[in-house]
Design a protein around this motif. Structure first.
Motif, PDB file in Angstrom:
ATOM      1  N   ALA A 501       0.814  -1.218   0.000  1.00  0.00           N
ATOM      2  CA  ALA A 501       0.000   0.000   0.000  1.00  0.00           C
ATOM      3  C   ALA A 501       0.845   1.263   0.000  1.00  0.00           C
ATOM      4  O   ALA A 501       0.345   2.347  -0.313  1.00  0.00           O
ATOM      5  CB  ALA A 501      -0.921   0.004   1.220  1.00  0.00           C
ATOM      6  N   LEU A 502       2.133   1.126   0.348  1.00  0.00           N
ATOM      7  CA  LEU A 502       3.000   2.303   0.452  1.00  0.00           C
ATOM      8  C   LEU A 502       3.913   2.472  -0.751  1.00  0.00           C
ATOM      9  O   LEU A 502       4.720   3.404  -0.791  1.00  0.00           O
ATOM     10  CB  LEU A 502       3.862   2.195   1.720  1.00  0.00           C
ATOM     11  CG  LEU A 502       3.090   2.241   3.037  1.00  0.00           C
ATOM     12  CD1 LEU A 502       4.017   1.979   4.215  1.00  0.00           C
ATOM     13  CD2 LEU A 502       2.394   3.572   3.208  1.00  0.00           C
ATOM     14  N   ALA A 539      -4.793   1.211   1.807  1.00  0.00           N
ATOM     15  CA  ALA A 539      -4.653   1.453   3.243  1.00  0.00           C
ATOM     16  C   ALA A 539      -5.904   1.007   3.993  1.00  0.00           C
ATOM     17  O   ALA A 539      -5.821   0.378   5.059  1.00  0.00           O
ATOM     18  CB  ALA A 539      -4.382   2.935   3.498  1.00  0.00           C
ATOM     19  N   ALA A 540      -7.072   1.313   3.440  1.00  0.00           N
ATOM     20  CA  ALA A 540      -8.329   0.901   4.088  1.00  0.00           C
ATOM     21  C   ALA A 540      -8.427  -0.611   4.171  1.00  0.00           C
ATOM     22  O   ALA A 540      -8.874  -1.168   5.182  1.00  0.00           O
ATOM     23  CB  ALA A 540      -9.516   1.475   3.322  1.00  0.00           C
ATOM     24  N   ARG A 541      -7.990  -1.286   3.119  1.00  0.00           N
ATOM     25  CA  ARG A 541      -8.097  -2.744   3.081  1.00  0.00           C
ATOM     26  C   ARG A 541      -7.249  -3.398   4.166  1.00  0.00           C
ATOM     27  O   ARG A 541      -7.728  -4.255   4.913  1.00  0.00           O
ATOM     28  CB  ARG A 541      -7.670  -3.262   1.704  1.00  0.00           C
ATOM     29  CG  ARG A 541      -7.790  -4.772   1.554  1.00  0.00           C
ATOM     30  CD  ARG A 541      -7.178  -5.263   0.256  1.00  0.00           C
ATOM     31  NE  ARG A 541      -7.788  -4.630  -0.902  1.00  0.00           N
ATOM     32  CZ  ARG A 541      -7.151  -3.771  -1.696  1.00  0.00           C
ATOM     33  NH1 ARG A 541      -5.900  -3.413  -1.436  1.00  0.00           N
ATOM     34  NH2 ARG A 541      -7.762  -3.238  -2.729  1.00  0.00           N
ATOM     35  N   VAL A 542      -5.977  -3.009   4.261  1.00  0.00           N
ATOM     36  CA  VAL A 542      -5.105  -3.656   5.235  1.00  0.00           C
ATOM     37  C   VAL A 542      -5.537  -3.333   6.662  1.00  0.00           C
ATOM     38  O   VAL A 542      -5.492  -4.192   7.556  1.00  0.00           O
ATOM     39  CB  VAL A 542      -3.627  -3.264   4.991  1.00  0.00           C
ATOM     40  CG1 VAL A 542      -3.374  -1.793   5.238  1.00  0.00           C
ATOM     41  CG2 VAL A 542      -2.710  -4.098   5.880  1.00  0.00           C
ATOM     42  N   LEU A 543      -6.018  -2.125   6.893  1.00  0.00           N
ATOM     43  CA  LEU A 543      -6.448  -1.756   8.243  1.00  0.00           C
ATOM     44  C   LEU A 543      -7.713  -2.504   8.657  1.00  0.00           C
ATOM     45  O   LEU A 543      -7.833  -2.954   9.800  1.00  0.00           O
ATOM     46  CB  LEU A 543      -6.675  -0.245   8.318  1.00  0.00           C
ATOM     47  CG  LEU A 543      -5.402   0.601   8.322  1.00  0.00           C
ATOM     48  CD1 LEU A 543      -5.716   2.066   8.035  1.00  0.00           C
ATOM     49  CD2 LEU A 543      -4.669   0.473   9.659  1.00  0.00           C
ATOM     50  N   ILE A 544      -8.644  -2.662   7.723  1.00  0.00           N
ATOM     51  CA  ILE A 544      -9.889  -3.358   8.070  1.00  0.00           C
ATOM     52  C   ILE A 544      -9.626  -4.855   8.253  1.00  0.00           C
ATOM     53  O   ILE A 544     -10.233  -5.520   9.096  1.00  0.00           O
ATOM     54  CB  ILE A 544     -11.004  -3.098   7.023  1.00  0.00           C
ATOM     55  CG1 ILE A 544     -12.392  -3.185   7.681  1.00  0.00           C
ATOM     56  CG2 ILE A 544     -10.901  -4.036   5.844  1.00  0.00           C
ATOM     57  CD1 ILE A 544     -12.736  -2.017   8.548  1.00  0.00           C
ATOM     58  N   LEU A 627       0.611   6.453   9.223  1.00  0.00           N
ATOM     59  CA  LEU A 627       0.049   5.557  10.230  1.00  0.00           C
ATOM     60  C   LEU A 627       0.372   4.102   9.889  1.00  0.00           C
ATOM     61  O   LEU A 627       0.732   3.308  10.777  1.00  0.00           O
ATOM     62  CB  LEU A 627      -1.461   5.770  10.319  1.00  0.00           C
ATOM     63  CG  LEU A 627      -2.209   4.974  11.402  1.00  0.00           C
ATOM     64  CD1 LEU A 627      -3.390   5.775  11.942  1.00  0.00           C
ATOM     65  CD2 LEU A 627      -2.723   3.637  10.868  1.00  0.00           C
ATOM     66  N   LEU A 628       0.269   3.742   8.598  1.00  0.00           N
ATOM     67  CA  LEU A 628       0.597   2.379   8.184  1.00  0.00           C
ATOM     68  C   LEU A 628       2.057   2.060   8.480  1.00  0.00           C
ATOM     69  O   LEU A 628       2.383   0.965   8.956  1.00  0.00           O
ATOM     70  CB  LEU A 628       0.331   2.193   6.684  1.00  0.00           C
ATOM     71  CG  LEU A 628      -1.113   2.127   6.202  1.00  0.00           C
ATOM     72  CD1 LEU A 628      -1.135   1.835   4.712  1.00  0.00           C
ATOM     73  CD2 LEU A 628      -1.909   1.069   6.944  1.00  0.00           C
ATOM     74  N   GLN A 629       2.941   3.004   8.165  1.00  0.00           N
ATOM     75  CA  GLN A 629       4.359   2.784   8.410  1.00  0.00           C
ATOM     76  C   GLN A 629       4.633   2.445   9.868  1.00  0.00           C
ATOM     77  O   GLN A 629       5.363   1.502  10.184  1.00  0.00           O
ATOM     78  CB  GLN A 629       5.151   4.039   8.034  1.00  0.00           C
ATOM     79  CG  GLN A 629       5.426   4.200   6.549  1.00  0.00           C
ATOM     80  CD  GLN A 629       6.289   5.410   6.314  1.00  0.00           C
ATOM     81  OE1 GLN A 629       5.776   6.503   6.087  1.00  0.00           O
ATOM     82  NE2 GLN A 629       7.589   5.229   6.377  1.00  0.00           N
ATOM     83  N   SER A 636      10.049   2.832   4.900  1.00  0.00           N
ATOM     84  CA  SER A 636       9.428   3.946   4.183  1.00  0.00           C
ATOM     85  C   SER A 636       9.636   3.832   2.683  1.00  0.00           C
ATOM     86  O   SER A 636      10.748   3.660   2.202  1.00  0.00           O
ATOM     87  CB  SER A 636      10.001   5.279   4.669  1.00  0.00           C
ATOM     88  OG  SER A 636       9.491   6.335   3.894  1.00  0.00           O
ATOM     89  N   PHE A 637       8.515   3.896   1.961  1.00  0.00           N
ATOM     90  CA  PHE A 637       8.562   3.977   0.505  1.00  0.00           C
ATOM     91  C   PHE A 637       8.047   5.330   0.035  1.00  0.00           C
ATOM     92  O   PHE A 637       7.786   5.535  -1.134  1.00  0.00           O
ATOM     93  CB  PHE A 637       7.703   2.877  -0.120  1.00  0.00           C
ATOM     94  CG  PHE A 637       8.273   1.509   0.073  1.00  0.00           C
ATOM     95  CD1 PHE A 637       9.217   0.995  -0.805  1.00  0.00           C
ATOM     96  CD2 PHE A 637       7.867   0.717   1.135  1.00  0.00           C
ATOM     97  CE1 PHE A 637       9.737  -0.276  -0.632  1.00  0.00           C
ATOM     98  CE2 PHE A 637       8.381  -0.543   1.321  1.00  0.00           C
ATOM     99  CZ  PHE A 637       9.325  -1.049   0.433  1.00  0.00           C
TER     100      PHE A 637
END
Length: 639
Positions: A501-502, A539-544, A627-629, A636-637
């Motif tokens: 996602a990043l 980002a929404a997918r991995v968090l959910i 936040l994902l990082q 970091s990408f």
């Protein structure tokens, strides 16, 4: 020739929102009060925690950096035409950031006391400000600020969600068919038949006193309750329910539902005390738009060929255009359009299954994936789909797989006929790799989750946004439960998913310029999908997934659920929900304007307001990626 300072200020402001919505007199009055400031490079305009000035600022030339010195963090850079320093005046709070000239700059300082009454009187200005809050508010509909715009109740400016869904006036018949109270029933029945109408108005002294419909005649005359030799007065519904002639479609539908009636009598002032001007039937309401969703849904279900469905898909696109022109909230638009497209896909599958020589050997489900699975496919983009069928004995698997692969080929071909393009990567049910039994799909997803390389992460990211369009939901639930259990067993998978996602390219450079494609067919175009939309979706997918939530696929709804699950991050998640809806709407409008997918944007064709709204989402994207990082400890990408 204009030569006064205030006229030159007005000439500049009129090209930038929200000043574009002011009259010439309003602009000149405001410009007359403007103070012009010069700031050298690194010159301070205001500091964090400082009491707000009496002015807010517009950049005329140069650039201003908004920073948090304590956190050593650059928040934003305002360039020509951008507003800053308004929110503290509106919210009655101290400055939250430092404003420092990023280079030599000329600023217009606009007194808030002069601007406030203009904004209150002008809903277009108010709507712009409640959407943007004039920089630094990532979530326009933040609970913190809702209702406090300009320090008054937000009833002054109504958010889009509270607007009526249809502003189009309904068409009605002015060719009135009437009778008197004493008209014999057999006579009025002949009159209705001769005029091809389903109702007749009963008039007394030129005013409506009752109405008789086909239903009244069936229920009261054919049942024997009233003889055919009876009069209109014995059968009519009275008093007649009347409405004004300028009803909208939505108001007409609500009126009929409220009173459980199929006809409305329209009078000059909406009361029975003025002459009748028209009659409106439920049928009139249903066809008033030509592309009413209820009408389209019924038409889809009645289709006997894909040729008919293709014509209806044009109607769906016309409905989409109409909704956007009326500025209906994108969430409602996406729900209606997605339901219609799902229905079209389901009807295609129904027709194909009915045409087969033999029925499916076992139960199966057709999965729509990608944007259609998320309920976000508003434009005519390519198809992503898969087939999941019941487990069978090993000896029957080859034959069963062949049956469903053939079914996949037939359905994807017909979907292409009605307007769904083939997937360039062949992620379709016609591909044997996307047509499996439940056991096989469990093995495939197990491999993706336990061996998360770049390809596996890409495939899983597409697959995990699926929706059951046709068939056995119980089968899909079994697969979903298995997937979430495997994700729980392999937490490293989420880290790889977050890493994926990043890796999308950044949407902007340091100075807030859009980063465009450097070569190829779309050179100098901005890739809206790859640079902004997909990172927000990923980002929404991995968090959910990390919260083990199975039933929500839509990106905006995922963020709203995350806001419930993580109250400490609710402001950011609600900002992401808003941004994802804004981006979806922006892409859809661009696609309709240019008759394409809306992915690649010609920046020189955007006005200042469009660029401002687009750039506003970049900050939200950066924060959710940060936040994902941190959460998944991803390298970091972010460039």
């Amino acid at each position: 020739m204009k030569n006064t300072i205030s006229e030159r200020v007005a000439d500049f402001l009129k090209d930038f929102p929200p000043f574009t919505n002011l009259t010439e007199d309003e602009l000149l009055r405001l410009a007359f009060e403007v103070t012009i400031l010069y700031k050298p490079n690194n010159g301070i305009i205001f500091s964090k925690d400082e009491t707000p000035h009496e002015f807010f600022y517009v950049v005329h030339k140069g650039a201003v950096a908004l920073t948090d010195k304590d956190a050593k963090h650059l928040t934003d850079i305002c360039d020509e035409g951008d507003i800053f320093g308004l929110r503290p005046l509106v919210a009655n709070e101290n400055y939250q950031l430092d404003a420092i000239a990023h280079e030599e700059s000329i600023l217009y300082a606009i007194p808030f006391r002069e601007f406030k009454p203009i904004a209150l009187d002008n809903p277009l200005v108010g709507n712009f400000l409640i959407e943007s809050f004039a920089s630094n508010t990532r979530n326009p509909y933040s609970q913190k600020y809702r209702g406090s715009l300009y320090g008054v109740s937000n009833k002054e400016v109504v958010p889009p969600e509270n607007r009526l869904l249809d502003f189009q006036k309904v068409s009605y018949s002015t060719d009135l068919v009437t009778c008197s109270e004493n008209t014999k029933l057999n006579s009025l029945a002949h009159t209705m038949t001769d005029n091809h109408v389903g109702s007749i108005l009963v008039i007394k002294k030129k005013l409506p006193v009752g109405i008789i419909t086909d239903k009244d005649l069936r229920n009261k005359v054919l049942s024997g309750e009233v003889p055919i030799t009876g009069t209109a007065k014995q059968v009519m519904t009275s008093p007649v329910i009347t409405y004004p002639k300028d009803l909208t479609i939505t108001q007409a539908q609500m009126a009929m539902m409220k009173s459980n009636i199929s006809h409305l009598c329209l009078t000059e002032d909406g009361t029975p005390d003025t002459p009748v001007v028209g009659i409106l039937s439920k049928h009139d309401v249903m066809v008033a738009l030509g592309n009413n969703p209820a009408v389209l849904m019924r038409a889809i279900k009645r289709c006997n060929s894909t040729k008919e469905l293709r014509a209806i898909r044009h109607g769906i696109m016309n409905l989409l255009r109409g909704y956007l022109e009326q500025n209906i909230p994108i969430r409602l638009v996406s729900k209606v359009i997605s339901e219609l497209k799902d229905a079209a896909i389901k009807q295609v599958i129904t027709l194909v299954v009915a045409s087969l020589e033999s029925p499916p050997p076992v139960k199966f489900a057709w999965l729509s994936m990608g944007s259609q699975g998320r309920g976000e496919q508003l434009l005519n983009t390519d198809q992503d789909n898969a087939i999941l069928f019941e487990d069978v004995p090993k000896a029957q698997l080859k034959k069963t797989s062949a049956f469903f692969q053939n079914l996949g080929e037939l359905v994807t071909k017909e979907l292409n006929t009605i307007g769904f393009e083939y997937c360039p990567a062949e992620m379709m049910a016609s591909n044997p790799l996307w047509c499996h039994s439940l056991k096989e799909w469990k093995e495939v997803t197990n491999f993706w989750i336990s061996n998360p390389g770049p390809d596996e992460v890409l495939l899983s990211s597409i697959f995990f946004d699926y929706n059951v369009t046709y068939g056995e939901k119980v089968l899909v639930d079994k697969l979903s439960n298995h997937i979430f259990e495997e994700v729980r067993k392999h937490p490293l998978f989420l880290t790889h998913l977050a890493s994926g996602a990043l890796q999308n390219p950044s949407p902007s450079g340091f100075f807030r310029e859009f980063l465009v494609e450097q070569d190829g067919q779309h050179k100098d175009f901005f890739d809206l999908k790859q640079r902004v939309l997909m990172p927000m979706i990923d980002a929404a997918r991995v968090l959910i997934l990390s919260h083990n939530v199975k039933s929500i696929n839509n990106t905006a709804e995922r963020y709203e659920k995350l806001a419930e699950l993580e109250p400490q991050n609710s402001e950011l998640y609600l900002a992401c929900s808003y941004a994802s809806k804004a981006l979806l709407k922006f892409r859809t409008i661009q696609g309709l304007q240019h008759n394409d997918s809306g992915r690649f944007i010609a920046l020189d064709q955007l006005d200042k307001e469009e660029k401002i709204k687009l750039k506003r989402t970049f900050k939200t994207l950066k924060e959710i990626q940060e936040l994902l990082q941190v959460r998944f400890q991803v390298k970091s990408f972010l460039g």
